[in-house]
Motif scaffolding. Sequence first.
Motif, PDB file in Angstrom:
ATOM      1  N   GLU A   1       3.986   3.290  11.018  1.00 27.48           N
ATOM      2  CA  GLU A   1       2.997   2.926  10.005  1.00 27.48           C
ATOM      3  C   GLU A   1       3.667   2.312   8.782  1.00 27.48           C
ATOM      4  O   GLU A   1       3.207   1.305   8.258  1.00 27.48           O
ATOM      5  CB  GLU A   1       2.198   4.163   9.571  1.00 27.48           C
ATOM      6  CG  GLU A   1       0.898   4.370  10.309  1.00 27.48           C
ATOM      7  CD  GLU A   1      -0.009   5.336   9.571  1.00 27.48           C
ATOM      8  OE1 GLU A   1      -1.230   5.089   9.570  1.00 27.48           O
ATOM      9  OE2 GLU A   1       0.501   6.303   9.002  1.00 27.48           O
ATOM     10  N   LEU A   2       4.736   2.922   8.312  1.00 24.94           N
ATOM     11  CA  LEU A   2       5.460   2.385   7.158  1.00 24.94           C
ATOM     12  C   LEU A   2       6.036   1.013   7.489  1.00 24.94           C
ATOM     13  O   LEU A   2       5.948   0.081   6.677  1.00 24.94           O
ATOM     14  CB  LEU A   2       6.579   3.338   6.744  1.00 24.94           C
ATOM     15  CG  LEU A   2       7.457   2.857   5.579  1.00 24.94           C
ATOM     16  CD1 LEU A   2       6.621   2.634   4.326  1.00 24.94           C
ATOM     17  CD2 LEU A   2       8.578   3.855   5.310  1.00 24.94           C
TER      18      LEU A   2
ATOM     19  N   ARG B   1      -5.949   3.470   0.459  1.00 22.06           N
ATOM     20  CA  ARG B   1      -4.791   2.999   1.212  1.00 22.06           C
ATOM     21  C   ARG B   1      -3.466   3.259   0.500  1.00 22.06           C
ATOM     22  O   ARG B   1      -2.399   3.095   1.109  1.00 22.06           O
ATOM     23  CB  ARG B   1      -4.945   1.513   1.532  1.00 22.06           C
ATOM     24  CG  ARG B   1      -5.978   1.251   2.623  1.00 22.06           C
ATOM     25  CD  ARG B   1      -6.265  -0.232   2.797  1.00 22.06           C
ATOM     26  NE  ARG B   1      -7.011  -0.760   1.674  1.00 22.06           N
ATOM     27  CZ  ARG B   1      -7.476  -2.008   1.613  1.00 22.06           C
ATOM     28  NH1 ARG B   1      -7.247  -2.852   2.614  1.00 22.06           N
ATOM     29  NH2 ARG B   1      -8.176  -2.418   0.558  1.00 22.06           N
TER      30      ARG B   1
ATOM     31  N   ARG C   1      -0.328  10.929  -2.885  1.00 19.14           N
ATOM     32  CA  ARG C   1      -1.715  10.753  -2.462  1.00 19.14           C
ATOM     33  C   ARG C   1      -2.581  11.369  -3.579  1.00 19.14           C
ATOM     34  O   ARG C   1      -3.209  12.408  -3.399  1.00 19.14           O
ATOM     35  CB  ARG C   1      -1.972  11.443  -1.124  1.00 19.14           C
ATOM     36  CG  ARG C   1      -3.276  11.033  -0.451  1.00 19.14           C
ATOM     37  CD  ARG C   1      -3.583  11.950   0.735  1.00 19.14           C
ATOM     38  NE  ARG C   1      -2.571  11.846   1.783  1.00 19.14           N
ATOM     39  CZ  ARG C   1      -2.701  11.105   2.866  1.00 19.14           C
ATOM     40  NH1 ARG C   1      -3.810  10.417   3.068  1.00 19.14           N
ATOM     41  NH2 ARG C   1      -1.752  11.078   3.778  1.00 19.14           N
TER      42      ARG C   1
ATOM     43  N   ARG D   1      -0.940   5.617  -0.169  1.00 16.00           N
ATOM     44  CA  ARG D   1      -0.582   6.938   0.348  1.00 16.00           C
ATOM     45  C   ARG D   1       0.771   6.847   1.055  1.00 16.00           C
ATOM     46  O   ARG D   1       1.283   5.744   1.286  1.00 16.00           O
ATOM     47  CB  ARG D   1      -1.641   7.428   1.331  1.00 16.00           C
ATOM     48  CG  ARG D   1      -1.837   6.523   2.562  1.00 16.00           C
ATOM     49  CD  ARG D   1      -2.857   7.091   3.509  1.00 16.00           C
ATOM     50  NE  ARG D   1      -3.099   6.254   4.653  1.00 16.00           N
ATOM     51  CZ  ARG D   1      -2.363   6.216   5.758  1.00 16.00           C
ATOM     52  NH1 ARG D   1      -1.278   6.983   5.835  1.00 16.00           N
ATOM     53  NH2 ARG D   1      -2.670   5.443   6.771  1.00 16.00           N
TER      54      ARG D   1
ATOM     55  N   VAL E   1       3.233  -1.545   7.217  1.00 17.93           N
ATOM     56  CA  VAL E   1       2.838  -1.835   5.841  1.00 17.93           C
ATOM     57  C   VAL E   1       3.882  -2.720   5.161  1.00 17.93           C
ATOM     58  O   VAL E   1       3.546  -3.677   4.456  1.00 17.93           O
ATOM     59  CB  VAL E   1       2.634  -0.514   5.054  1.00 17.93           C
ATOM     60  CG1 VAL E   1       2.529  -0.773   3.566  1.00 17.93           C
ATOM     61  CG2 VAL E   1       1.389   0.199   5.552  1.00 17.93           C
TER      62      VAL E   1
ATOM     63  N   TRP F   1       0.820  -1.213   0.000  1.00 18.72           N
ATOM     64  CA  TRP F   1       0.000   0.000   0.000  1.00 18.72           C
ATOM     65  C   TRP F   1       0.855   1.265   0.000  1.00 18.72           C
ATOM     66  O   TRP F   1       0.352   2.354  -0.305  1.00 18.72           O
ATOM     67  CB  TRP F   1      -0.899   0.035   1.238  1.00 18.72           C
ATOM     68  CG  TRP F   1      -1.861  -1.099   1.374  1.00 18.72           C
ATOM     69  CD1 TRP F   1      -1.955  -1.987   2.410  1.00 18.72           C
ATOM     70  CD2 TRP F   1      -2.891  -1.469   0.452  1.00 18.72           C
ATOM     71  NE1 TRP F   1      -2.965  -2.885   2.193  1.00 18.72           N
ATOM     72  CE2 TRP F   1      -3.554  -2.599   0.994  1.00 18.72           C
ATOM     73  CE3 TRP F   1      -3.313  -0.980  -0.788  1.00 18.72           C
ATOM     74  CZ2 TRP F   1      -4.619  -3.225   0.357  1.00 18.72           C
ATOM     75  CZ3 TRP F   1      -4.362  -1.604  -1.437  1.00 18.72           C
ATOM     76  CH2 TRP F   1      -5.006  -2.708  -0.870  1.00 18.72           C
ATOM     77  N   ALA F   2       2.124   1.148   0.337  1.00 19.27           N
ATOM     78  CA  ALA F   2       2.964   2.336   0.500  1.00 19.27           C
ATOM     79  C   ALA F   2       3.171   3.065  -0.828  1.00 19.27           C
ATOM     80  O   ALA F   2       3.487   2.454  -1.851  1.00 19.27           O
ATOM     81  CB  ALA F   2       4.311   1.943   1.092  1.00 19.27           C
TER      82      ALA F   2
ATOM     83  N   TYR G   1       3.303   6.585   4.044  1.00 20.56           N
ATOM     84  CA  TYR G   1       3.330   6.093   5.425  1.00 20.56           C
ATOM     85  C   TYR G   1       4.697   6.443   6.011  1.00 20.56           C
ATOM     86  O   TYR G   1       5.704   6.434   5.294  1.00 20.56           O
ATOM     87  CB  TYR G   1       3.132   4.570   5.475  1.00 20.56           C
ATOM     88  CG  TYR G   1       1.782   4.092   4.997  1.00 20.56           C
ATOM     89  CD1 TYR G   1       0.763   3.797   5.891  1.00 20.56           C
ATOM     90  CD2 TYR G   1       1.533   3.914   3.637  1.00 20.56           C
ATOM     91  CE1 TYR G   1      -0.477   3.338   5.456  1.00 20.56           C
ATOM     92  CE2 TYR G   1       0.302   3.459   3.184  1.00 20.56           C
ATOM     93  CZ  TYR G   1      -0.695   3.171   4.098  1.00 20.56           C
ATOM     94  OH  TYR G   1      -1.918   2.726   3.659  1.00 20.56           O
TER      95      TYR G   1
END
Length: 355
Positions: free
Chosen positions: A31-32, A23, A15, A25, A35, A10-11, A27
């Motif tokens: 969060e990164l 999803r 955006r 977007r 993912v 998803w990374a 990170y």
Amino acid sequence: MESIYYVMSWACHRRCVHCYEERFRPYVHEELAGVVAEAKANFPRVIDHLPDRMTYLDLDSPEENALEGYRERRGRIILAGGELLIDPVREEILYPALERLRDRYADQGGINVVVQTTGDLVTQRIIDELLARGIWMISISGMDDFHVGMEGEKRRPLQARLVDWFEAAGMRRSGTRLGERDWMKEDGPVYSFFGATEDAWIGKIWPRGRAWANGLSRATITDNFCNGWSGGLNFLNHRYSGSEVAIDPNGDVYPCCMKTKAPLGNLREERLLDILDSLIGHPAFEAISMGHPERMGLAHGWEVSDFLEKSRTTTPDGRPYRNLCIGCDRFHEQVLKPVIEEIRNRRLAAAVAAE
């Protein structure tokens, strides 16, 4: 199988307002790391559950003495994001996945691997590293006005620079446009450019994700995304030309890139062909595979007129809107989700019984 579209992570470093998936977007920090950890944990299992042989019989190339009377061609897998070239996705996910795919299919007819990227993170070193891992195509997907910094003439310098780098590395420009199916006749390595432009099959913009939230879809009831490449058309016909499925980072499988409201199954726990074969003959999935989503509810009391009426909605900015994807979403939500779950449970039970 002819084609698999595998979203590995998803990374993304963007955006974009027209993106079909919220999803995708940027990170950062924990969060990164989360993912990346998800994709890193899942991709070996996903790849191991792909077909044993990534080839297909070309129904447009009959040959009397060939297998089943048709020419066998090498299929492809498109690895995409998000953006696969950002750190640490490139080193921890993309490169190991390329090596695993190369090794898996080396003695099984091979595979054509496409790496899809927006283009602005490509370097000469990355091109060399991708070619060293046997990729067949680098596909630049950010060539449109929705990608900030690539509007109109702004993208020309980047495109020219990439062409110079690609050709210096021994690559050729693909002779087919994305969405055309003569690509298998080309020898690699090749490169291509595309974007959400007026002449592209994604130009109308799918009613999904941020594109939907931002009121960007111009599709009408006459735009049948299902009845075309990267839609659901022929997805069940995996032995032959025309079949493609989409896979999410968590292993969920869908009949189209736009994604139905419920996945068909998950490749962390099951083989792809087992999932597809269990759906063959079911009226709803056969309707999708035939490119006629308006007929998917006939066996469940939804007439075509009902489906078309369910395809009406209102956009977030208050405009009336009609598209078959909306009807498909509602049929999945109201009818098909428990059906898919029941079929899945039968498959898993049969697998346990066979052990």
